[in-house]
Design a protein around this motif. Structure first.
Motif, PDB file in Angstrom:
ATOM      1  N   ASP A  43       0.816  -1.329  -0.117  1.00 27.38           N
ATOM      2  CA  ASP A  43      -0.009  -0.154   0.007  1.00 27.38           C
ATOM      3  C   ASP A  43       0.759   1.224   0.032  1.00 27.38           C
ATOM      4  O   ASP A  43       0.391   2.260  -0.431  1.00 27.38           O
ATOM      5  N   ARG A  47       1.239   3.760  -3.320  1.00 26.97           N
ATOM      6  CA  ARG A  47       0.838   5.191  -3.126  1.00 26.97           C
ATOM      7  C   ARG A  47       1.960   6.237  -3.911  1.00 26.97           C
ATOM      8  O   ARG A  47       1.613   7.400  -4.400  1.00 26.97           O
ATOM      9  N   ARG A  50       1.306   5.144  -7.867  1.00 26.90           N
ATOM     10  CA  ARG A  50       0.219   5.172  -8.509  1.00 26.90           C
ATOM     11  C   ARG A  50      -0.057   6.235  -9.608  1.00 26.90           C
ATOM     12  O   ARG A  50       0.041   7.380  -9.349  1.00 26.90           O
ATOM     13  N   ASP A 280       1.752   4.083   6.429  1.00 26.42           N
ATOM     14  CA  ASP A 280       2.469   4.918   5.405  1.00 26.42           C
ATOM     15  C   ASP A 280       2.569   6.440   5.860  1.00 26.42           C
ATOM     16  O   ASP A 280       1.530   6.973   5.960  1.00 26.42           O
ATOM     17  N   ALA A 283       1.321   8.977   3.664  1.00 30.53           N
ATOM     18  CA  ALA A 283       0.006   8.915   3.253  1.00 30.53           C
ATOM     19  C   ALA A 283      -0.800  10.251   2.920  1.00 30.53           C
ATOM     20  O   ALA A 283      -1.718  10.244   1.913  1.00 30.53           O
ATOM     21  N   ASP A 286      -1.280  13.039  -0.277  1.00 32.48           N
ATOM     22  CA  ASP A 286      -2.001  13.103  -1.501  1.00 32.48           C
ATOM     23  C   ASP A 286      -3.170  14.106  -1.408  1.00 32.48           C
ATOM     24  O   ASP A 286      -4.012  14.546  -2.138  1.00 32.48           O
TER      25      ASP A 286
END
Length: 348
Positions: A43, A47, A50, A280, A283, A286
């Protein structure tokens, strides 16, 4: 050697061939260890990848063997793994893979991809970066602790311009700081912002920071590698394994732990439990997209008041308008020339 094994990830089955092949001889880590590492942190690594055109740094026989950078999507690319067309400085182009789901990470790992190098753009707009990446590269005589000191000063500098950065280890001696930005500016403009920040850091910490492109001029300082924001230059993604003997990982950190961190402590074995505990640490990137107006105004002032214009590009780039000489300073002095010439000593 054992036959292939299959790993399940997010509804897809990924085949891992030759799972017992040794990839990190010093630690005894195998290809299956690599695949299972990426499964544990998938994950986080996804990220960072992506929808980004991604170059694979492949080590088919592990870190003791040869490696190569695969920019063009290989034959046999799964139909569910999209690509994006990117343009090189030469004007040529390639279709690179753009991971959109976890299975893409393991599929690449099965090809011997240890390190992922994503572009700072998304496949929907490959001409406008959405990340400003600052690479703090310790030169001989300096180390990660010095890079961490510079990173903290960078953090303060960014705040003055309304920006926020997310730090990580490079997986080696250096540190990276990522700033999410609106995809509004060109590569040339974002690189200019990186140069402005490098020069501001150099002015604040002249005994420790350098923006000098030529290695012979850097000294025992931390080089702020502004050319990592030039087109077709990439940085190892968060949670990427590196080819160092200990299987170190480019690992996101909290600002509070940066000064005491040792990059050697973050590796294939230690990062998965850390990820399971902390998640993360990048995270929330974003959820942000900052503007570069203030930093570009700083660049304008540096040029107007100090005569500080463009800096040399990497050797694979065509000569750019306003770019200074690419002749190594010692060679220029020896020959008495000032025009562009041979390749630079190195990008650091």
């Amino acid at each position: 050697m054992a036959g292939a094994v299959e790993l399940e990830v997010a509804g897809r089955t990924v085949r891992v061939s030759h799972p017992d092949k040794t990839y990190y001889p010093e630690r005894g880590f195998t290809k299956l260890d690599v695949a299972q590492y990426y499964l544990a942190v998938v994950d986080g690594v996804l990220r960072g990848l992506r929808d980004r055109p991604t170059t694979m740094q492949r080590f088919p026989d592990g870190v003791a063997g040869e490696f190569f950078y695969q920019k063009r999507a290989p034959k046999g690319l799964p139909e569910w793994l999209p690509t994006a067309r990117i343009t090189f400085p030469s004007g040529r182009f390639a279709d690179e893979m753009c991971p959109t789901e976890p299975a893409a990470v393991l599929w690449a790992a099965n090809l011997g991809c240890l390190t992922f190098h994503p572009w700072p753009v998304r496949r929907g707009d490959t001409e406008h970066p959405d990340e400003l990446r600052i690479d703090l590269d310790p030169q001989p005589g300096t180390d990660f602790a010095d890079a961490a000191r510079v990173a903290h000063e960078l953090r303060a500098l960014l705040a003055e311009h309304g920006l926020r950065g997310w730090p990580k280890t490079s997986g080696g001696r250096g540190a990276h700081v990522y700033i999410p930005i609106r995809p509004h500016w060109t590569f040339t403009e974002v690189r200019r912002a990186a140069i402005a920040l490098a020069r501001a850091l150099e002015r604040r910490m002249p005994g420790l920071v350098t923006s000098a492109w030529w290695k012979e001029e850097r000294g025992a300082k931390v080089f702020v590698d502004y050319n990592q924001m030039a087109r077709d230059r990439t940085i190892a993604s968060a949670y990427s394994l590196r080819s160092r003997p200990r299987a170190t990982v480019s690992t996101p950190l909290r600002w509070s732990e940066l000064s005491e961190a040792d990059p050697e402590d973050f590796d294939l074995r230690t990062v998965p439990p850390r990820f399971a505990e902390l998640g993360d640490l990048h995270a929330d990137m974003d959820g942000h997209a900052f503007g570069l107006e203030s930093v570009l105004e700083l660049a304008d002032r540096q040029e107007k008041d100090g005569g500080l214009g463009d800096m040399p590009y990497p050797p694979d780039h065509p000569k750019m308008p306003g770019e200074p000489s690419r002749v190594q300073p010692s060679r220029a002095r020896k020959s008495g020339t000032t025009g562009s010439g041979g390749p630079p000593e190195g990008a650091g």
